[in-house]
Design a protein around this motif. Structure first.
Motif, PDB file in Angstrom:
ATOM      1  N   THR A  10       0.837  -1.186   0.000  1.00 20.83           N
ATOM      2  CA  THR A  10       0.000   0.000   0.000  1.00 20.83           C
ATOM      3  C   THR A  10       0.878   1.244   0.000  1.00 20.83           C
ATOM      4  O   THR A  10       1.793   1.352   0.822  1.00 20.83           O
ATOM      5  CB  THR A  10      -0.910   0.013   1.252  1.00 20.83           C
ATOM      6  N   PRO A  11       0.652   2.178  -0.906  1.00 19.34           N
ATOM      7  CA  PRO A  11       1.475   3.404  -0.919  1.00 19.34           C
ATOM      8  C   PRO A  11       1.411   4.125   0.427  1.00 19.34           C
ATOM      9  O   PRO A  11       0.364   4.182   1.071  1.00 19.34           O
ATOM     10  CB  PRO A  11       0.842   4.242  -2.024  1.00 19.34           C
ATOM     11  N   TYR A  12       2.555   4.630   0.852  1.00 18.93           N
ATOM     12  CA  TYR A  12       2.660   5.325   2.126  1.00 18.93           C
ATOM     13  C   TYR A  12       3.389   6.644   1.899  1.00 18.93           C
ATOM     14  O   TYR A  12       4.413   6.686   1.211  1.00 18.93           O
ATOM     15  CB  TYR A  12       3.429   4.457   3.127  1.00 18.93           C
ATOM     16  N   THR A  13       2.893   7.722   2.488  1.00 17.51           N
ATOM     17  CA  THR A  13       3.488   9.042   2.309  1.00 17.51           C
ATOM     18  C   THR A  13       4.432   9.352   3.467  1.00 17.51           C
ATOM     19  O   THR A  13       4.032   9.300   4.633  1.00 17.51           O
ATOM     20  CB  THR A  13       2.399  10.128   2.224  1.00 17.51           C
ATOM     21  N   LEU A  14       5.685   9.640   3.123  1.00 16.08           N
ATOM     22  CA  LEU A  14       6.668  10.110   4.095  1.00 16.08           C
ATOM     23  C   LEU A  14       6.717  11.625   3.981  1.00 16.08           C
ATOM     24  O   LEU A  14       6.884  12.162   2.882  1.00 16.08           O
ATOM     25  CB  LEU A  14       8.057   9.537   3.802  1.00 16.08           C
ATOM     26  N   THR A  15       6.576  12.320   5.107  1.00  8.42           N
ATOM     27  CA  THR A  15       6.561  13.779   5.101  1.00  8.42           C
ATOM     28  C   THR A  15       7.582  14.299   6.099  1.00  8.42           C
ATOM     29  O   THR A  15       7.628  13.839   7.240  1.00  8.42           O
ATOM     30  CB  THR A  15       5.168  14.313   5.476  1.00  8.42           C
ATOM     31  N   ALA A  16       8.405  15.246   5.650  1.00 11.89           N
ATOM     32  CA  ALA A  16       9.356  15.919   6.542  1.00 11.89           C
ATOM     33  C   ALA A  16       8.726  17.224   7.006  1.00 11.89           C
ATOM     34  O   ALA A  16       8.199  17.992   6.204  1.00 11.89           O
ATOM     35  CB  ALA A  16      10.664  16.185   5.812  1.00 11.89           C
ATOM     36  N   PHE A  25      13.783  20.371   0.618  1.00 17.49           N
ATOM     37  CA  PHE A  25      13.656  19.012   1.139  1.00 17.49           C
ATOM     38  C   PHE A  25      14.150  18.072   0.058  1.00 17.49           C
ATOM     39  O   PHE A  25      13.646  18.108  -1.063  1.00 17.49           O
ATOM     40  CB  PHE A  25      12.195  18.689   1.460  1.00 17.49           C
ATOM     41  N   ILE A  26      15.130  17.258   0.380  1.00 17.01           N
ATOM     42  CA  ILE A  26      15.635  16.298  -0.604  1.00 17.01           C
ATOM     43  C   ILE A  26      15.500  14.900  -0.013  1.00 17.01           C
ATOM     44  O   ILE A  26      16.101  14.582   1.019  1.00 17.01           O
ATOM     45  CB  ILE A  26      17.105  16.576  -0.976  1.00 17.01           C
ATOM     46  N   TRP A  27      14.684  14.079  -0.656  1.00 23.42           N
ATOM     47  CA  TRP A  27      14.512  12.683  -0.278  1.00 23.42           C
ATOM     48  C   TRP A  27      15.330  11.817  -1.220  1.00 23.42           C
ATOM     49  O   TRP A  27      15.414  12.077  -2.420  1.00 23.42           O
ATOM     50  CB  TRP A  27      13.052  12.263  -0.396  1.00 23.42           C
ATOM     51  N   SER A  28      15.930  10.734  -0.699  1.00 26.24           N
ATOM     52  CA  SER A  28      16.698   9.814  -1.528  1.00 26.24           C
ATOM     53  C   SER A  28      16.810   8.474  -0.822  1.00 26.24           C
ATOM     54  O   SER A  28      16.612   8.378   0.395  1.00 26.24           O
ATOM     55  CB  SER A  28      18.099  10.371  -1.796  1.00 26.24           C
ATOM     56  N   SER A  43       7.988  18.411   0.390  1.00 28.42           N
ATOM     57  CA  SER A  43       8.443  17.839   1.656  1.00 28.42           C
ATOM     58  C   SER A  43       7.980  16.389   1.823  1.00 28.42           C
ATOM     59  O   SER A  43       8.327  15.748   2.803  1.00 28.42           O
ATOM     60  CB  SER A  43       7.936  18.679   2.829  1.00 28.42           C
ATOM     61  N   SER A  44       7.222  15.865   0.856  1.00 31.46           N
ATOM     62  CA  SER A  44       6.680  14.503   0.955  1.00 31.46           C
ATOM     63  C   SER A  44       7.040  13.678  -0.264  1.00 31.46           C
ATOM     64  O   SER A  44       7.192  14.207  -1.370  1.00 31.46           O
ATOM     65  CB  SER A  44       5.156  14.547   1.076  1.00 31.46           C
ATOM     66  N   ILE A  45       7.144  12.367  -0.022  1.00 27.75           N
ATOM     67  CA  ILE A  45       7.261  11.407  -1.118  1.00 27.75           C
ATOM     68  C   ILE A  45       6.335  10.239  -0.792  1.00 27.75           C
ATOM     69  O   ILE A  45       5.992  10.003   0.371  1.00 27.75           O
ATOM     70  CB  ILE A  45       8.702  10.899  -1.336  1.00 27.75           C
ATOM     71  N   VAL A  46       5.937   9.514  -1.815  1.00 27.33           N
ATOM     72  CA  VAL A  46       5.112   8.322  -1.638  1.00 27.33           C
ATOM     73  C   VAL A  46       5.999   7.119  -1.917  1.00 27.33           C
ATOM     74  O   VAL A  46       6.660   7.048  -2.960  1.00 27.33           O
ATOM     75  CB  VAL A  46       3.892   8.344  -2.585  1.00 27.33           C
ATOM     76  N   VAL A  47       6.034   6.160  -0.961  1.00 26.20           N
ATOM     77  CA  VAL A  47       6.863   4.973  -1.107  1.00 26.20           C
ATOM     78  C   VAL A  47       5.993   3.730  -1.194  1.00 26.20           C
ATOM     79  O   VAL A  47       4.888   3.691  -0.644  1.00 26.20           O
ATOM     80  CB  VAL A  47       7.878   4.845   0.049  1.00 26.20           C
ATOM     81  N   THR A  48       6.492   2.712  -1.896  1.00 26.13           N
ATOM     82  CA  THR A  48       5.786   1.435  -2.021  1.00 26.13           C
ATOM     83  C   THR A  48       6.731   0.252  -1.828  1.00 26.13           C
ATOM     84  O   THR A  48       6.319  -0.886  -2.020  1.00 26.13           O
ATOM     85  CB  THR A  48       5.103   1.307  -3.396  1.00 26.13           C
TER      86      THR A  48
END
Length: 176
Positions: A10-16, A25-28, A43-48
């Motif tokens: 299930t997609p999950y949103t990570l938010t700083a 905001f740099i996500w990697s 500030s957010s990305i969606v991870v699966t």
């Protein structure tokens, strides 16, 4: 950091959240932040997928790096098999479960008053004393996934065989 444990994919949103002090905001998935997973204004990305996600938050004067560990667990599944599912009362059946990604199993034997047993045992033996049609259900659960998987099988218990002998026939003088 404490991991984020998720079920399935299930997609999950990570938010700083920088409380308004961050301009970028740099996500990697790399500690060198190459390649970035987002535009610097997001500030957010969606991870699966499972993995370690790095976040760098900064402004013109300073920056801060943090990590988030995401663990995806496959949902549980279970199958049920009964080598012999029909017999005469009292009938003792061995029921086998084939779980996957399960921490525990809940066995429900539908008989005169249902009986439920929680166990990690993959094989159960149960005696059905009364003739009838019954259902055995096994539910598989794990710590991460909120929903259980279930599988059922049928049992048929027949009337016991009755044997009667003939009454002796007397031909003469009460001799059989």
């Amino acid at each position: 950091p404490s991991p984020v444990n998720l079920c399935g994919s299930t997609p999950y949103t990570l938010t700083a959240d920088s409380d308004g002090t961050g301009d970028y905001f740099i996500w990697s998935t790399s500690p060198t932040f190459s390649p970035p997973l987002n535009a610097p204004s997001d500030s957010s990305i969606v991870v699966t997928t499972s993995g370690t996600y790095f976040i760098q938050v900064g402004n013109a004067f300073c920056s801060k790096v943090d990590t988030v560990i995401v663990n995806y667990s496959p949902p549980p599944s279970v199958g049920v098999s009964i080598p012999s599912n029909t017999g005469c009362a009292p009938f003792t059946a061995t029921i086998n479960a084939s779980p996957s990604n399960a921490d525990s199993l809940v066995w429900t034997f539908d008989s005169a008053g249902s009986s439920a047993t929680t166990s990690s045992t993959t094989s159960q033996t149960f005696t059905f004393n009364t003739p009838g049609n019954y259902t055995v259900t096994v539910a598989a659960t794990n710590e991460i996934c909120p929903n259980s998987a279930t599988s059922s099988a049928s049992i048929v218990v027949l009337q016991p065989i009755q044997v009667s002998t003939l009454t002796p026939i007397y031909i003469c003088n009460n001799d059989p």
